[in-house]
Design a protein around this motif. Structure first.
Motif, PDB file in Angstrom:
ATOM      1  N   GLN A   1       1.184  -1.460   0.375  1.00  0.00           N
ATOM      2  CA  GLN A   1       0.309   0.128  -0.006  1.00  0.00           C
ATOM      3  C   GLN A   1       0.747   1.344   0.070  1.00  0.00           C
ATOM      4  N   ARG A   2       0.732   1.709  -1.324  1.00  0.00           N
ATOM      5  CA  ARG A   2       1.567   3.110  -1.229  1.00  0.00           C
ATOM      6  C   ARG A   2       1.165   4.765  -0.502  1.00  0.00           C
ATOM      7  N   THR A   3      -0.227   4.690  -0.273  1.00  0.00           N
ATOM      8  CA  THR A   3      -0.439   5.981   0.272  1.00  0.00           C
ATOM      9  C   THR A   3      -1.990   5.528   1.190  1.00  0.00           C
ATOM     10  N   ASP A   4      -1.835   5.695   1.700  1.00  0.00           N
ATOM     11  CA  ASP A   4      -3.158   6.194   3.022  1.00  0.00           C
ATOM     12  C   ASP A   4      -4.142   6.996   3.292  1.00  0.00           C
ATOM     13  N   PHE A   5      -4.874   7.684   2.932  1.00  0.00           N
ATOM     14  CA  PHE A   5      -5.519   8.991   2.443  1.00  0.00           C
ATOM     15  C   PHE A   5      -6.892   8.112   3.390  1.00  0.00           C
ATOM     16  N   ARG A   6      -7.160   9.681   3.936  1.00  0.00           N
ATOM     17  CA  ARG A   6      -8.402   9.326   5.170  1.00  0.00           C
ATOM     18  C   ARG A   6      -9.193  10.258   4.710  1.00  0.00           C
TER      19      ARG A   6
ATOM     20  N   LEU B   1       2.675   6.847  -9.079  1.00  0.00           N
ATOM     21  CA  LEU B   1       3.635   6.298  -8.712  1.00  0.00           C
ATOM     22  C   LEU B   1       4.573   6.697  -9.425  1.00  0.00           C
ATOM     23  N   ALA B   2       5.401   7.870  -9.160  1.00  0.00           N
ATOM     24  CA  ALA B   2       7.064   8.105  -9.674  1.00  0.00           C
ATOM     25  C   ALA B   2       7.367   7.457 -10.388  1.00  0.00           C
ATOM     26  N   PRO B   3       8.059   7.495 -11.415  1.00  0.00           N
ATOM     27  CA  PRO B   3       8.700   6.165 -12.496  1.00  0.00           C
ATOM     28  C   PRO B   3       9.581   5.784 -10.664  1.00  0.00           C
ATOM     29  N   ASP B   4      10.602   6.975 -10.157  1.00  0.00           N
ATOM     30  CA  ASP B   4      11.007   6.421  -9.553  1.00  0.00           C
ATOM     31  C   ASP B   4      11.862   5.951  -8.190  1.00  0.00           C
ATOM     32  N   GLY B   5      10.167   5.930  -7.830  1.00  0.00           N
ATOM     33  CA  GLY B   5       8.894   5.222  -6.649  1.00  0.00           C
ATOM     34  C   GLY B   5       9.124   6.501  -5.602  1.00  0.00           C
ATOM     35  N   ARG B   6       9.560   8.203  -5.437  1.00  0.00           N
ATOM     36  CA  ARG B   6       9.957   8.959  -4.772  1.00  0.00           C
ATOM     37  C   ARG B   6       8.698   9.561  -4.864  1.00  0.00           C
ATOM     38  N   TYR B   7       7.803   9.651  -4.956  1.00  0.00           N
ATOM     39  CA  TYR B   7       6.246  11.376  -5.717  1.00  0.00           C
ATOM     40  C   TYR B   7       4.631   9.880  -5.177  1.00  0.00           C
TER      41      TYR B   7
ATOM     42  N   ILE C   1       0.524  16.899  -4.211  1.00  0.00           N
ATOM     43  CA  ILE C   1       2.681  15.430  -3.691  1.00  0.00           C
ATOM     44  C   ILE C   1       3.047  15.253  -2.889  1.00  0.00           C
ATOM     45  N   TYR C   2       2.538  13.522  -2.991  1.00  0.00           N
ATOM     46  CA  TYR C   2       4.238  13.367  -0.996  1.00  0.00           C
ATOM     47  C   TYR C   2       4.596  12.799  -2.061  1.00  0.00           C
ATOM     48  N   ASP C   3       5.696  13.555  -0.944  1.00  0.00           N
ATOM     49  CA  ASP C   3       7.594  13.088  -1.018  1.00  0.00           C
ATOM     50  C   ASP C   3       7.277  12.081  -0.112  1.00  0.00           C
ATOM     51  N   ILE C   4       7.279  10.506  -0.451  1.00  0.00           N
ATOM     52  CA  ILE C   4       7.609   9.577   0.444  1.00  0.00           C
ATOM     53  C   ILE C   4       8.966   9.754   1.060  1.00  0.00           C
ATOM     54  N   GLY C   5      10.560   9.748   0.427  1.00  0.00           N
ATOM     55  CA  GLY C   5      11.164  10.294   1.231  1.00  0.00           C
ATOM     56  C   GLY C   5      11.543  11.056   2.165  1.00  0.00           C
ATOM     57  N   ARG C   6      10.551  12.024   2.082  1.00  0.00           N
ATOM     58  CA  ARG C   6      10.854  13.615   3.610  1.00  0.00           C
ATOM     59  C   ARG C   6       9.114  13.137   3.925  1.00  0.00           C
ATOM     60  N   ASP C   7       8.422  12.456   3.945  1.00  0.00           N
ATOM     61  CA  ASP C   7       6.976  12.101   4.695  1.00  0.00           C
ATOM     62  C   ASP C   7       6.482  13.306   4.841  1.00  0.00           C
ATOM     63  N   THR C   8       6.178  13.913   3.204  1.00  0.00           N
ATOM     64  CA  THR C   8       5.503  14.656   3.893  1.00  0.00           C
ATOM     65  C   THR C   8       4.775  15.570   2.482  1.00  0.00           C
ATOM     66  N   THR C   9       3.739  16.201   2.906  1.00  0.00           N
ATOM     67  CA  THR C   9       2.836  16.325   0.768  1.00  0.00           C
ATOM     68  C   THR C   9       2.937  17.599   0.992  1.00  0.00           C
ATOM     69  N   PHE C  10       3.132  18.493  -0.258  1.00  0.00           N
ATOM     70  CA  PHE C  10       2.923  19.913  -0.922  1.00  0.00           C
ATOM     71  C   PHE C  10       1.200  19.803  -1.829  1.00  0.00           C
ATOM     72  N   VAL C  11       1.244  20.655  -1.827  1.00  0.00           N
ATOM     73  CA  VAL C  11       0.166  21.141  -2.926  1.00  0.00           C
ATOM     74  C   VAL C  11       0.221  22.162  -3.852  1.00  0.00           C
ATOM     75  N   LEU C  12       0.827  21.516  -5.169  1.00  0.00           N
ATOM     76  CA  LEU C  12       1.250  22.857  -6.538  1.00  0.00           C
ATOM     77  C   LEU C  12       0.592  23.837  -6.308  1.00  0.00           C
ATOM     78  N   GLY C  13       1.594  25.395  -6.683  1.00  0.00           N
ATOM     79  CA  GLY C  13       0.637  26.408  -6.841  1.00  0.00           C
ATOM     80  C   GLY C  13       0.792  27.054  -7.428  1.00  0.00           C
TER      81      GLY C  13
END
Length: 828
Positions: free
Chosen positions: A170-175, A240-246, A293-305
């Protein structure tokens, strides 16, 4: 038209089923009558093939067909070499992979969703592996992480499955909702909490246990995705980004108050009236979209402006008109308020418009991505590069249209886009020159190149598997023809493959050596063919669908003619001329629906019932004209947007100019011209009868829009903007405002269960006609019909009424307008 493993074609071999059907059919159809031509089409015209596609190995062809005249089409199969098509049993169908799916880069595997589960097909061996088998629905399957795993969505979250190990992750956990509240930051509450822990040993022990659990959960959480709380939003388009990071995703916020129009259904199996929840109306609050954008490596999310988007604060030009009127000492005569008395308000010049992002689209290496962004008012489309690490975007292309963005390969969403093999150039379609053509842009240098050009439209474009050739469908030879072409990947000369006049809907075979074609001509319905993928190839017919009864009548090949409109534009139209004109020299103009649709072409019309009715009229001595008026498809951007802010303007004057052509060139009596059409065609008919009463003696308006302020948002907002911002556009475009101009005989027909153009539309207009004391109109209602009629009895009743209207008012001795009050469908 489609180029992947699914498409359409014409006949050569005569299937046994068709032979049996033809043998049982009556020998002659003439003379044409409404009863004959409005029967169930599959039972006498023939069940035409549709939705064809290739098997993955290219050895079989599948398509929907109905040679038996059944109530529904069935799946049939045949081979590229021909032979009698065979019906595929339900048991065999369950063993077939879905025709649509996603392929890996090597084109060795295909992943697809079927019945809510995910499957993986090995194309070489034909082996199918079932990836999921759950009560929940899994959708949006794709290859990810350089084709090492499969991704799919379930319950609003992204999962991957590894074919090598069988591991599901499971790659995301949206609630939904908000996270549980933690310790309060309030000073008073913090003091009380500290006091309680200092006083009571039992609380201190429980606090230590809680902290220990949190440490344990935090350690385990590193193996699980971050919990992302959505509040009232939902998510779509998880990637899922090709490198799995995002992981990127679309955040969707439905409007807080979304009032839906209800359509009552009176004729139901239960015996009770049931209400159908349909849609909102133009100008209602719309759904908002953001890119997360969910940055898996940094364990944080962003909303693009998008603040840096060029022109994001650029307001539509039409608003300047209202701004000038607001500043004027007295309003201009034509500056009327909206029907509700409100006037448009100018928005601040620096207001940023809302946008809808599509993508991202990653190149094969996974080091570059781009987005397609459209303004919510659909007057701008941007293609931008995306750096998810910095959340920065860079402009690659902007298409601005003061009317609205659309056209072949562009549409209302992302459109036809992709990466070239070098991984640094993007390809897309644009109406930059006024016609939809194919372009590339370099994401590093920003250099843009046109691959096609000319006064024609590229209607479909797809890269070959080896990425060296474009497969293109275009109307290069004539606006009323569609042909299949090849083009080198870097551009150059278009090589035409298909040769017959008409339309070709092509599906390329898996080895790309053979074309599966659904082909038709103006008086020859769609059939399936195959031909080699090279110029001048021979057509090999696979199906023969038409019956002997249908073939017994010499269906006209209507002339595709042109005439000059009053503004100098060239208008295309279909012309049906009678072999023996009636002495009274009557004529009828047909107005196709949808607005953005083409009907003055050289292939079998989707308005086939109307085509047959026009043959009937010509047999009776009428001249019939079918105009591709302003707003129609197939003629480029200027023609498409010719109705902007004024429906019932140039699209109607094109009909009036067509009537003048009938009089000046074909000897029609100017006092004996009728007009009819459905949906948009019904709207034009009403505008013609109300605003051009001297040009048209009788009109039949079917399932008509009578007031654009009551139609849907997606269609109407593009053409007329919002009613509260552009009230002038709505006032001059809505027939209900001109009903007092009715002089000739008017027939109105409408389905009571119409979930597109609601029955309320025609009821409101009827009340307006009653209050205006108009008498020369009739309303026929159809209790079980939606927007597109289904029942032969309804079609028959409707067209008998239309014929009676024209016979009475255009061919009658006095040609006097008919009279009568509103009636039900059962009365004349």
């Amino acid at each position: 038209m489609r180029f992947y493993s699914a498409f359409r074609l014409l006949p050569c071999l005569l299937p046994v089923a068709a032979l049996a059907q033809n043998a049982a059919a009556p020998a002659a159809l003439a003379p044409l009558t409404v009863d004959k031509i409005m029967r169930e089409p599959a039972q006498w015209l023939g069940g035409l093939p549709s939705s064809p596609y290739w098997s993955e190995d290219g050895k079989r062809i599948y398509f929907q067909w109905n040679p038996e005249g059944a109530r529904r089409d069935s799946l049939y199969e045949t081979t590229p070499g021909g032979g009698t098509p065979r019906k595929v049993s339900l048991a065999a169908q369950r063993q077939l992979p879905a025709p649509r799916g996603e392929y890996d880069e090597a084109h060795a595997r295909k992943v697809y969703a079927q019945d809510g589960d995910i499957y993986l097909l090995d194309l070489k061996s034909g082996r199918i592996r079932r990836v999921t088998n759950t009560a929940e629905r899994e959708t949006e399957p794709a290859f990810a992480l350089q084709d090492r795993v499969l991704s799919y969505t379930r319950g609003g979250n992204l999962f991957t499955w590894d074919p090598a190990t069988g591991e599901t992750v499971q790659r995301t956990d949206f609630r939904r909702g908000q996270p549980l509240p933690g310790p309060s930051a309030d000073k008073s509450e913090k003091y009380l909490r500290a006091q309680q822990l200092a006083l009571f040993q039992v609380l201190r022990g429980r606090e230590q246990d809680r902290l220990a659990r949190e440490r344990q959960q935090k350690a385990l959480a590193r193996l699980r995705p971050k919990a992302i709380y959505l509040g009232t939003q939902t998510v779509e388009n998880l990637q899922l980004a090709p490198d799995g990071r995002y992981v990127t995703y679309s955040l969707v916020q439905a409007p807080a108050a979304d009032k839906q129009a209800m359509v009552p259904n009176f004729v139901t199996a239960s015996g009770f009236t049931e209400e159908l929840n349909t849609r909102n109306k133009v100008g209602a609050p719309q759904t908002a979209y953001q890119l997360g954008i969910y940055d898996i490596g940094r364990d944080t999310t962003f909303v693009l402006g998008y603040k840096e988007l060029k022109g994001l604060d650029e307001q539509p030009a039409y608003r300047q008109e209202y701004a000038l009127k607001a500043k004027a000492p007295t309003p201009a005569p034509e500056a009327k308020p909206a029907a509700d008395g409100k006037t448009a308000k100018e928005k601040p010049a620096n207001e940023l418009r809302r946008v809808v992002p599509y993508g991202p689209y990653w190149n094969r290496a996974g080091d570059r991505a781009f987005l397609v962004i459209r303004s919510a008012d659909n007057k701008d489309r941007w293609i931008v590069s995306l750096d998810p690490t910095t959340q920065k975007i860079g402009l690659l292309d902007r298409q601005r249209d003061e009317a609205w963005i659309n056209g072949p390969g562009i549409g209302y969403e992302a459109g036809n886009v992709g990466w070239l093999p070098d991984g640094r150039r993007i390809w897309f379609q644009s109406e930059e020159t006024g016609y939809s053509h194919l372009y590339t842009v370099d994401v590093l240098s920003g250099q843009k190149k046109a691959l096609t050009s000319g006064n024609f439209e590229v209607q479909q474009a797809q890269l070959s598997k080896d990425r060296k050739t474009w497969f293109i469908t275009a109307n290069k030879t004539h606006p009323g023809e569609q042909h299949f072409y090849r083009l080198p990947v870097e551009g150059g000369q278009l090589t035409q493959i298909t040769s017959r006049p008409g339309a070709h809907e092509v599906v390329v075979s898996p080895d790309e050596k053979t074309l599966l074609v659904r082909y038709s001509y103006a008086n020859k319905p769609w059939e399936l063919f195959v031909l080699d993928n090279k110029p001048g190839a021979k057509y090999r017919q696979l199906t023969h669908s038409t019956t002997k009864e249908f073939e017994s009548y010499p269906w006209r090949d209507p002339e595709v003619v042109t005439f000059q409109a009053q503004d100098g534009a060239t208008v295309y139209a279909r012309l049906y001329r009678p072999a023996q004109p009636d002495p009274s020299r009557p004529a009828v103009i047909f107005v196709h629906g949808a607005g953005y649709l083409q009907n003055a072409h050289k292939w079998w019309s989707q308005y086939f019932r109307e085509y047959m009715f026009h043959n009937l009229l010509a047999d009776r001595g009428y001249t019939v004209l079918d105009v591709d008026y302003r707003g129609s498809a197939g003629y480029g951007r200027a023609w498409r947007t010719g109705i902007y802010r004024y429906m019932g303007g140039k699209d109607l004057s094109d009909q009036v100019d067509g009537a003048k052509l009938l009089v000046d060139k074909y000897g029609v009596d100017p006092q004996r011209i009728g007009i009819y059409g459905g949906s948009y065609g019904g709207f034009i008919t009403l505008m013609a009868m109300f605003t051009q009463p001297d040009a048209f003696r009788a009109g039949a308006a079917l399932r008509s829009v009578t007031d654009w302020a009551h139609y849907n948002h997606g269609y109407t907002d593009n053409i007329l903007n919002e009613p509260y911002n552009d009230s002038l556009a709505y006032a001059r475009s809505s027939p209900i405002n001109y009903a007092d101009g009715l002089k000739g005989a008017l027939l109105m027909c409408h389905g009571m269960v119409d979930t597109n153009v609601h029955f309320q539309d025609i009821v409101r207009l009827s009340q307006r006609l009653i209050e205006l004391k108009k008498e020369n109109w009739e309303l026929a209602v159809y209790p079980v019909e939606d927007h597109g009629f289904v029942e032969p009895a309804s079609w028959t009743d409707e067209y008998k009424r239309i014929l009676k209207l024209f016979e009475t008012n255009l061919r009658g001795q006095s040609a006097a307008p008919a009279s009568g009050a509103a009636t039900g469908a059962g009365s004349r």
